[in-house]
Design a protein around this motif. Structure first.
Motif, PDB file in Angstrom:
ATOM      1  N   SER A  55     112.647  12.191 -30.782  1.00  0.00           N
ATOM      2  CA  SER A  55     112.983  13.270 -31.160  1.00  0.00           C
ATOM      3  C   SER A  55     112.080  14.844 -30.025  1.00  0.00           C
ATOM      4  CB  SER A  55     113.321  14.011 -32.163  1.00  0.00           C
ATOM      5  OG  SER A  55     112.061  13.681 -33.131  1.00  0.00           O
ATOM      6  N   THR A 102     120.856  10.638 -35.766  1.00  0.00           N
ATOM      7  CA  THR A 102     120.034   9.822 -36.762  1.00  0.00           C
ATOM      8  C   THR A 102     120.529   9.579 -38.252  1.00  0.00           C
ATOM      9  OG1 THR A 102     119.283  12.441 -37.544  1.00  0.00           O
ATOM     10  CG2 THR A 102     118.419  12.071 -35.200  1.00  0.00           C
ATOM     11  N   GLY A 113     117.172   9.347 -32.161  1.00  0.00           N
ATOM     12  CA  GLY A 113     116.201  10.333 -32.013  1.00  0.00           C
ATOM     13  C   GLY A 113     116.377  10.974 -31.017  1.00  0.00           C
ATOM     14  N   VAL A 116     112.999  15.080 -37.524  1.00  0.00           N
ATOM     15  CA  VAL A 116     113.885  15.965 -36.559  1.00  0.00           C
ATOM     16  C   VAL A 116     112.924  17.290 -36.980  1.00  0.00           C
ATOM     17  CG1 VAL A 116     116.095  14.700 -37.028  1.00  0.00           C
ATOM     18  CG2 VAL A 116     115.759  16.978 -37.827  1.00  0.00           C
ATOM     19  N   THR A 155     121.796  15.159 -36.093  1.00  0.00           N
ATOM     20  CA  THR A 155     121.561  15.000 -37.037  1.00  0.00           C
ATOM     21  C   THR A 155     122.532  13.895 -37.871  1.00  0.00           C
ATOM     22  OG1 THR A 155     120.680  16.991 -38.607  1.00  0.00           O
ATOM     23  CG2 THR A 155     121.027  15.596 -39.550  1.00  0.00           C
ATOM     24  N   ALA A 192     119.006  13.240 -30.871  1.00  0.00           N
ATOM     25  CA  ALA A 192     119.223  14.802 -31.643  1.00  0.00           C
ATOM     26  C   ALA A 192     118.597  15.173 -31.856  1.00  0.00           C
ATOM     27  CB  ALA A 192     118.889  13.984 -32.967  1.00  0.00           C
ATOM     28  N   GLY A 193     117.392  15.127 -30.561  1.00  0.00           N
ATOM     29  CA  GLY A 193     116.591  16.094 -30.274  1.00  0.00           C
ATOM     30  C   GLY A 193     117.337  17.260 -28.973  1.00  0.00           C
ATOM     31  N   GLY A 219     110.423  17.058 -33.415  1.00  0.00           N
ATOM     32  CA  GLY A 219     112.109  17.744 -32.334  1.00  0.00           C
ATOM     33  C   GLY A 219     111.855  19.306 -32.025  1.00  0.00           C
TER      34      GLY A 219
END
Length: 252
Positions: free
Chosen positions: A215, A30, A13, A52, A27, A16-17, A55
């Motif tokens: 995220s 995650t 997470g 997400v 993505t 991804a953020g 985020g």
């Protein structure tokens, strides 16, 4: 969940953020992490997409000045992003686990190769925009964003790269201005897709919340990373990870 599973999802997470704030592609992490802890493919994608969103909000807040300066120009793109995100989400639910699982390695490979060639793609798009000037900006920006939004609602990985390219048709070449617009439109289409997924009941809310919190921190931190860490370093890490994951899903 075990401690290792919580650690895996939290790390995914956060990553991804950070990556979604810089250029997209987060993505991949995650979604893959959710598959690794046993979530079915369609539910994993829906849970990841829902998580997400927050985020992306954090990243957009960090870019609030750039977004405010161009908000009125972005409104038509926001509308087309809402429509595309909803269509893509509906297509995912309709396709089912078996079809989507068969597409996963190809989608991951496509997203990774797209990310790897992002700079070249943007140069081509910007060159076309320069040649046709206002006609290209008017004729291609909205339909291009619509196609990107459908893809983003369906899968999401690589969406940020595609959006950076499509936004080059309607905006200047300043990286942070285009990236800020990408973050806003990502929120719009992801939010609509998340509503569709939540209404279907397919989202694992506990896992989504865990990833979302991580995220948010990653999304805010990503703007700092984008301004200070060489882009080549981050891009290299994403490309290697994406190719590794796509190979893994091809052989499993």
């Amino acid at each position: 969940m075990t401690f290792s599973e919580i650690t895996l999802l939290t790390t995914a997470g956060f990553a991804a953020g950070v990556l979604n704030a810089i250029a997209g592609g987060g993505t991949i992490f995650t979604f893959s992490a959710l598959l690794a802890v046993g979530v079915p493919p369609v539910a994993a994608n829906a849970t990841s997409a829902t998580a997400v969103v927050l985020g992306s909000v954090a990243s957009a807040v960090a870019y609030r000045r750039e977004i405010a300066a161009a908000f009125r120009k972005l409104l038509p793109l926001c509308v087309i992003s809402m429509l595309g995100g909803g269509i893509g989400a509906a297509l995912l639910l309709w396709s089912g686990d078996r079809t989507f699982r068969a597409l996963v390695p190809w989608l991951l490979l496509f997203a990774t190769l797209l990310f790897a060639g992002a700079r070249q793609l943007q140069k081509v798009v910007q060159a076309r925009a320069a040649l046709k000037a206002n006609a290209t900006q008017t004729d291609l920006a909205l339909p291009a964003q619509g196609l990107v939004s459908i893809y983003g609602g369906y899968f999401g990985a690589g969406m940020g790269v595609m959006m950076l390219a499509s936004l080059s048709l309607s905006r200047d070449s300043d990286y942070h201005a285009v990236n800020a617009a990408k973050n806003l439109l990502s929120i719009v289409l992801q939010a609509v897709a998340a509503v569709v997924f939540l209404m279907s009941g397919i989202v694992d809310l506990k896992l989504s919340l865990l990833i979302a919190v991580a995220s948010i921190v990653g999304g805010w931190s990503g703007v700092v990373v984008a301004r200070r860490v060489p882009e080549a370093v981050v891009r290299g890490a994403v490309i290697v990870s994406g190719l590794t994951l796509s190979l893994w899903y091809f052989v499993t």
